[in-house]
Write a protein that holds these residues in place. Structure first.
Motif, PDB file in Angstrom:
ATOM      1  N   ASP A 129      65.996  69.558   0.141  1.00 35.64           N
ATOM      2  CA  ASP A 129      65.300  68.511   0.849  1.00 35.64           C
ATOM      3  C   ASP A 129      65.799  67.449   1.247  1.00 35.64           C
ATOM      4  O   ASP A 129      65.936  66.849   2.287  1.00 35.64           O
ATOM      5  CB  ASP A 129      64.100  68.474   0.060  1.00 35.64           C
ATOM      6  CG  ASP A 129      62.909  69.743  -0.028  1.00 35.64           C
ATOM      7  OD1 ASP A 129      63.116  70.730   0.885  1.00 35.64           O
ATOM      8  OD2 ASP A 129      61.853  69.571  -0.801  1.00 35.64           O
TER       9      ASP A 129
ATOM     10  N   GLN B 251      64.823  71.780   4.663  1.00 33.29           N
ATOM     11  CA  GLN B 251      63.596  71.963   4.197  1.00 33.29           C
ATOM     12  C   GLN B 251      63.053  73.349   4.373  1.00 33.29           C
ATOM     13  O   GLN B 251      62.335  74.209   3.653  1.00 33.29           O
ATOM     14  CB  GLN B 251      62.505  70.809   4.733  1.00 33.29           C
ATOM     15  CG  GLN B 251      62.734  69.501   4.201  1.00 33.29           C
ATOM     16  CD  GLN B 251      63.773  68.769   4.895  1.00 33.29           C
ATOM     17  OE1 GLN B 251      64.189  69.037   5.573  1.00 33.29           O
ATOM     18  NE2 GLN B 251      63.428  67.399   4.511  1.00 33.29           N
ATOM     19  N   ARG B 252      63.463  73.653   5.679  1.00 32.04           N
ATOM     20  CA  ARG B 252      62.915  75.000   6.236  1.00 32.04           C
ATOM     21  C   ARG B 252      64.062  76.116   6.248  1.00 32.04           C
ATOM     22  O   ARG B 252      63.974  77.043   7.065  1.00 32.04           O
ATOM     23  CB  ARG B 252      62.191  74.841   7.363  1.00 32.04           C
ATOM     24  CG  ARG B 252      60.882  74.025   7.343  1.00 32.04           C
ATOM     25  CD  ARG B 252      60.093  74.475   8.285  1.00 32.04           C
ATOM     26  NE  ARG B 252      58.867  73.988   7.949  1.00 32.04           N
ATOM     27  CZ  ARG B 252      57.363  74.352   8.670  1.00 32.04           C
ATOM     28  NH1 ARG B 252      57.343  75.157   9.647  1.00 32.04           N
ATOM     29  NH2 ARG B 252      56.389  73.867   8.484  1.00 32.04           N
TER      30      ARG B 252
ATOM     31  N   GLN C  78      65.634  78.801   1.085  1.00 34.69           N
ATOM     32  CA  GLN C  78      64.427  79.646   0.600  1.00 34.69           C
ATOM     33  C   GLN C  78      64.994  80.723  -0.525  1.00 34.69           C
ATOM     34  O   GLN C  78      64.304  80.943  -1.239  1.00 34.69           O
ATOM     35  CB  GLN C  78      63.487  79.863   1.678  1.00 34.69           C
ATOM     36  CG  GLN C  78      62.592  78.667   2.002  1.00 34.69           C
ATOM     37  CD  GLN C  78      61.360  79.266   2.803  1.00 34.69           C
ATOM     38  OE1 GLN C  78      61.275  80.177   3.400  1.00 34.69           O
ATOM     39  NE2 GLN C  78      60.243  78.389   2.746  1.00 34.69           N
TER      40      GLN C  78
ATOM     41  N   TYR D 244      55.364  81.206   6.375  1.00 36.61           N
ATOM     42  CA  TYR D 244      54.611  79.896   5.688  1.00 36.61           C
ATOM     43  C   TYR D 244      53.371  79.971   5.827  1.00 36.61           C
ATOM     44  O   TYR D 244      52.525  79.128   5.106  1.00 36.61           O
ATOM     45  CB  TYR D 244      55.243  78.722   6.575  1.00 36.61           C
ATOM     46  CG  TYR D 244      56.844  78.523   6.608  1.00 36.61           C
ATOM     47  CD1 TYR D 244      57.162  77.732   5.382  1.00 36.61           C
ATOM     48  CD2 TYR D 244      57.486  78.908   7.747  1.00 36.61           C
ATOM     49  CE1 TYR D 244      58.631  77.553   5.257  1.00 36.61           C
ATOM     50  CE2 TYR D 244      58.807  78.716   7.662  1.00 36.61           C
ATOM     51  CZ  TYR D 244      59.344  77.928   6.404  1.00 36.61           C
ATOM     52  OH  TYR D 244      60.773  77.750   6.588  1.00 36.61           O
TER      53      TYR D 244
ATOM     54  N   THR E  57      56.423  74.464   2.946  1.00 36.71           N
ATOM     55  CA  THR E  57      57.061  73.818   4.160  1.00 36.71           C
ATOM     56  C   THR E  57      58.409  72.880   3.668  1.00 36.71           C
ATOM     57  O   THR E  57      59.080  72.539   4.460  1.00 36.71           O
ATOM     58  CB  THR E  57      56.176  72.671   4.851  1.00 36.71           C
ATOM     59  OG1 THR E  57      55.477  72.002   4.072  1.00 36.71           O
ATOM     60  CG2 THR E  57      55.099  73.901   5.613  1.00 36.71           C
ATOM     61  N   THR E  58      58.550  72.955   2.261  1.00 30.10           N
ATOM     62  CA  THR E  58      59.695  72.176   1.915  1.00 30.10           C
ATOM     63  C   THR E  58      60.190  73.207   0.768  1.00 30.10           C
ATOM     64  O   THR E  58      59.815  74.104   0.341  1.00 30.10           O
ATOM     65  CB  THR E  58      59.510  70.771   1.184  1.00 30.10           C
ATOM     66  OG1 THR E  58      58.694  71.161  -0.027  1.00 30.10           O
ATOM     67  CG2 THR E  58      58.856  69.922   2.363  1.00 30.10           C
ATOM     68  N   GLN E  59      61.669  72.833   0.473  1.00 30.63           N
ATOM     69  CA  GLN E  59      62.221  73.761  -0.534  1.00 30.63           C
ATOM     70  C   GLN E  59      61.680  73.539  -1.914  1.00 30.63           C
ATOM     71  O   GLN E  59      61.573  74.208  -2.921  1.00 30.63           O
ATOM     72  CB  GLN E  59      63.709  73.342  -0.377  1.00 30.63           C
ATOM     73  CG  GLN E  59      64.448  73.678   0.653  1.00 30.63           C
ATOM     74  CD  GLN E  59      64.288  75.120   0.963  1.00 30.63           C
ATOM     75  OE1 GLN E  59      63.594  76.210   0.380  1.00 30.63           O
ATOM     76  NE2 GLN E  59      64.927  75.594   2.301  1.00 30.63           N
TER      77      GLN E  59
ATOM     78  N   THR F 267      58.608  75.292  -2.219  1.00 33.58           N
ATOM     79  CA  THR F 267      59.123  76.733  -2.345  1.00 33.58           C
ATOM     80  C   THR F 267      59.274  77.010  -3.757  1.00 33.58           C
ATOM     81  O   THR F 267      58.940  77.971  -4.390  1.00 33.58           O
ATOM     82  CB  THR F 267      60.326  76.846  -1.352  1.00 33.58           C
ATOM     83  OG1 THR F 267      60.111  76.793  -0.214  1.00 33.58           O
ATOM     84  CG2 THR F 267      60.823  78.527  -1.958  1.00 33.58           C
TER      85      THR F 267
END
Length: 228
Positions: free
Chosen positions: A55, A60-61, A66, A127, A199-201, A204
């Motif tokens: 992040d 982030q995505r 992920q 998501y 929506t962010t690591q 996640t």
């Protein structure tokens, strides 16, 4: 008098033999689940730290990010438990349930990678609500593998499927594992319905950690071992 001494001597020998057999049985039945508990939390910590760092650096995505975060936070302990099973495999002692459990978790690691990739290629919103099953498999596909491996272990030990199933439904670790497998997806689905989205690591990682209740069955096994 000699007969009395002989009787007492034989009785003492029987007691010693019985105690030895009981000790041996207890040692054989010890399944070493305490060894598995300590492998869970390092995966949590490493996965969360990785998520925060990704992040910070603007990923982030990132799908690869992920994958990495979920693998570490959701399956990190399976890697360590796999190493434990490999180490135990080369020992001369008989296989334990904990070793079989670890093998099952190791073999289940790659399953969510395929599911994740296939879902993204199929256009699933990873998501949104429809993607709730992806973190489930990252966190618990190894648990499913462990449950299956445990059942196969009981089959080898008991000799028949009927006897193995009877042992399965009385085995606290297997029942705890089964409960985790069925309860976690309900929690993940509920959280997505209520608006949570990874929506962010960091999110996640937290989702994977919350879903990764793989420490519960070994904890149950450890508790049962202590009660013996």
């Amino acid at each position: 008098m000699d007969l009395n001494r002989k009787f007492l001597y034989e009785k003492q020998n029987r007691i010693i033999v019985e105690e030895f057999e009981e000790d041996s049985e207890e040692e054989f039945e010890t399944e070493n689940f305490s060894e598995l508990i300590k492998y869970t939390f390092p995966g949590y910590i490493i996965g969360l730290m990785t998520g925060v760092l990704l992040d910070v650096y603007g990923y982030q995505r990132s799908p690869i990010g992920q994958w990495l975060v979920r693998t570490l936070a959701g399956e990190g302990e399976s890697i360590f438990e796999g190493f434990y099973s490999v180490k135990q495999h080369f020992k001369p002692s008989a296989q334990t349930m904990a070793e079989a459990y670890g093998w099952g978790k190791l073999f289940g690691i790659a399953v969510p990678w395929v599911i994740d990739l296939g879902s993204r290629l199929a256009g699933v919103d990873v998501y949104g609500i429809e993607g709730f099953y992806i973190p489930y498999f990252y966190s618990l596909s190894d648990q499913i593998g462990a449950n299956i491996s445990g059942m196969l272990f009981l089959k080898r030990k008991e000799g028949t499927w009927d006897a193995a199933f009877e042992r399965y439904i009385r085995h606290p670790v297997m029942l705890a594992s089964l409960a985790v497998i069925f309860i976690v997806p309900l929690g993940l689905l509920s959280s997505r319905v209520l608006g949570f989205s990874p929506t962010t690591q960091t999110f996640t990682a937290l989702e994977a950690i919350a879903a990764n209740l793989c420490w519960i069955p070994p904890l149950v096994g450890w508790y049962v071992e202590r009660k013996k």
